[in-house]
Design an enzyme around this catalytic site. Structure first.
Site, PDB file in Angstrom:
ATOM      1  N   CYS A   7      29.322   2.556 -36.716  1.00 21.06           N
ATOM      2  CA  CYS A   7      28.009   2.124 -37.221  1.00 21.06           C
ATOM      3  C   CYS A   7      26.875   2.628 -36.319  1.00 21.06           C
ATOM      4  CB  CYS A   7      27.983   0.596 -37.310  1.00 21.06           C
ATOM      5  SG  CYS A   7      26.344  -0.117 -37.488  1.00 21.06           S
ATOM      6  N   GLY A   8      25.958   3.374 -36.904  1.00 17.69           N
ATOM      7  CA  GLY A   8      24.831   3.914 -36.145  1.00 17.69           C
ATOM      8  C   GLY A   8      23.942   2.844 -35.557  1.00 17.69           C
ATOM      9  N   HIS A   9      23.689   1.782 -36.315  1.00 20.76           N
ATOM     10  CA  HIS A   9      22.853   0.683 -35.807  1.00 20.76           C
ATOM     11  C   HIS A   9      23.521   0.013 -34.611  1.00 20.76           C
ATOM     12  CE1 HIS A   9      19.705   0.861 -38.671  1.00 20.76           C
ATOM     13  NE2 HIS A   9      20.409   0.461 -39.713  1.00 20.76           N
ATOM     14  N   CYS A  10      24.839  -0.145 -34.680  1.00 23.65           N
ATOM     15  CA  CYS A  10      25.576  -0.777 -33.579  1.00 23.65           C
ATOM     16  C   CYS A  10      25.486   0.089 -32.326  1.00 23.65           C
ATOM     17  CB  CYS A  10      27.034  -0.992 -33.965  1.00 23.65           C
ATOM     18  SG  CYS A  10      27.271  -1.948 -35.493  1.00 23.65           S
TER      19      CYS A  10
END
Length: 526
Positions: A71-74
């Protein structure tokens, strides 16, 4: 693979040894997972289903990030989360941070209802059944402050005039609840509210001398500021008690400056206050003549607090990025616009007049419904209807979408939206598939450059189907964004055959300028 196969007969014994080593390593990993030992990475507790209960029992306050490795946000959150974990540990705080790989720990993900990544939940005093959703800031300082507030008392007890005066002057903005009985329902409701509003500092008092010092005679919540009004009182209704939802709203509204400046630091405050209208003064701060226009703008603001938020936008600074949303360039400054937030309709004076009386009259006319919105429209490209995907603009939308002989499927998009980019190929393929159907039109419209009076687009991409026939009907498409599902929808007359629901957990692609938390529907917000 072939070279390994050729070598296999000659290396049979070594293969067996490698298999044994792999099996031993696998068993070792399984033993590690089955253990309730808690390991750490960058001071963040690494949690799984076998050590989760132990972590809850050992830590009074535990903020847990449920994440996916891809996950990019993570990945974007990870450095701030690790820094916050380090800061809390260095301060010997009773609060700790932990993380769970929700793709591997499916039982925990199911137990806590994880539907998007990252999701942060706060566990207090080992309570596993009622964790709090963390909705605070996601920078390291914001995380630390949010967690610390829940680790200690939600409000500071003020016992005399000296401590109260020091508390009130300690920050630019503080809230103090004055209650005759701190054990009463109103005071308890106030303390619970204070625990949730982690971005404000709260005090509480019951001493009679403090009621007298601040001119109060009954239970009252006071907002003290070093700007605008110095003290704003919110009396507690003796019959209804303390309405925490309404008080929260009022505190949010009155904690803002009467006139805000649009910056990277204030944008969350501006949009988080939920004020229904925004009055914007676009100016060039390098011009002293334009800067002087702020005086009349500010003079008009006082009578609309809570209903209209006044914002100064520097067209050469942070505000330059929003100019395209208004169809403007920096050369258009100085100018005024009023935005109705529920539908993003924008209103403009016939001729800009920056006097406070003219601004007040204009705003009141908009609120009274006497002014029509100014709708943006690009010019239609010359080849707008020659490609499989028809290109619509504001001024051509009506004639195409509401053509009674056509079924029109429209994608409303933003050029910068990654979700729109992700489905672009599918939309082109769909148009190619139906290009020879006289009764079906596949179209798209850039909603950042075009506006419609009766259709409001809140997120990107938004898909609407306009069936043939009279009545100006519209159906919103909310299912999977792939060619086959689109085709089923079109072939079935704008509905999908009944199918069992599919549970899906997905990463949210990063939308420019938006927080990763809470974007659970695969769309970018306006």
């Amino acid at each position: 693979v072939l070279s390994l196969a050729w070598l296999g007969p000659a290396l049979g014994d070594e293969d067996k040894d490698e298999e044994m080593v792999e099996e031993e390593e696998k068993e070792k990993k399984e033993d590690e997972v089955l253990s309730d030992e808690i390991k750490e990475e960058d001071n963040v507790l690494v949690l799984h289903e076998h050590n989760f209960a132990r972590a809850l029992s050992e830590h009074q306050l535990l903020l847990v990030e449920f994440y996916a490795p891809w996950c990019g946000h993570c990945q974007q959150l990870a450095p701030a989360f690790a820094q916050a974990a380090t800061d809390l540990r260095n301060e010997s705080s009773p609060a700790r941070l932990g993380k769970v790989d929700a793709t591997a720990q499916k039982a925990l993900a199911t137990e806590f209802g994880i539907t998007s990544y990252p999701t942060l939940k706060l566990f207090r005093d080992g309570n596993r059944t009622h964790p709090l959703a963390y909705t605070g800031r996601l920078d390291s300082r914001g995380i630390v402050r949010g967690v610390q507030r829940r680790a200690g008392p939600s409000a500071t007890l003020l016992q005399d005039t000296d401590t109260a005066a020091a508390f009130v002057s300690s920050q630019d903005l503080v809230v103090v609840g004055f209650f005759k009985d701190l054990r009463g329902e109103a005071a308890q409701a106030y303390l619970e509210m204070a625990a949730e509003m982690v971005d404000m500092t709260f005090g509480v008092a019951e001493a009679a001398e403090l009621f007298q010092e601040y001119g109060l005679s009954a239970d009252t919540v006071c907002l003290f500021k070093k700007f605008d009004e110095r003290q704003t009182n919110f009396p507690v209704d003796p019959a209804r008690g303390l309405d925490t939802a309404e008080l929260t709203r009022l505190l949010r509204v009155h904690s803002l400056h009467l006139v805000m400046e649009f910056t990277n630091e204030t944008s969350n405050q501006i949009f988080g206050a939920k004020i229904p209208h925004h009055m914007l003064l676009f100016l060039n701060k390098s011009s002293s003549e334009q800067l002087s226009l702020r005086d009349g703008f500010r003079a008009a603001a006082g009578g609309f607090r809570g209903e209209v938020l006044f914002v100064v936008v520097d067209v050469t600074g942070h505000g330059a990025d929003v100019l395209p949303f208004f169809g403007m360039t920096a050369a258009d400054a100085p100018t005024l616009r009023l935005v109705k937030m529920e539908n993003n309709h924008k209103y403009q004076m016939e001729q800009d007049n920056f006097s406070d009386s003219a601004i007040r009259a204009f705003i009141q006319a908009v609120l009274d419904g006497k002014v029509k919105p100014r709708l943006l429209s690009a010019e239609p490209p010359e080849d707008w209807d020659t490609r499989p995907v028809k290109v619509l603009v504001g001024k051509t939308f009506e004639q195409v979408a509401f053509d009674e002989t056509k079924n029109v499927f429209v994608k409303f998009y933003a050029p910068w939206c990654p979700h729109c980019e992700a489905m672009a190929a599918a939309w082109e393929e769909l148009a190619e598939r139906y290009k020879d159907r006289e009764d079906i039109v596949i179209a798209e419209m850039d909603s950042t450059a075009n506006e419609l009076e009766n259709i409001t687009i809140h997120g990107f991409p938004t898909l609407h189907y306009f069936p043939a026939g009279p009545g100006r009907k519209m159906v919103e498409y909310k299912s999977t964004r792939d060619v086959e599902t689109f085709s089923k929808f079109l072939d079935n007359g704008g509905t999908l055959p009944e199918e069992p629901p599919v549970s899906e957990v997905r990463e949210q692609l990063p939308c420019p300028g938006q927080s990763p938390a809470g974007q659970g529907d695969g769309s970018c917000r306006m």
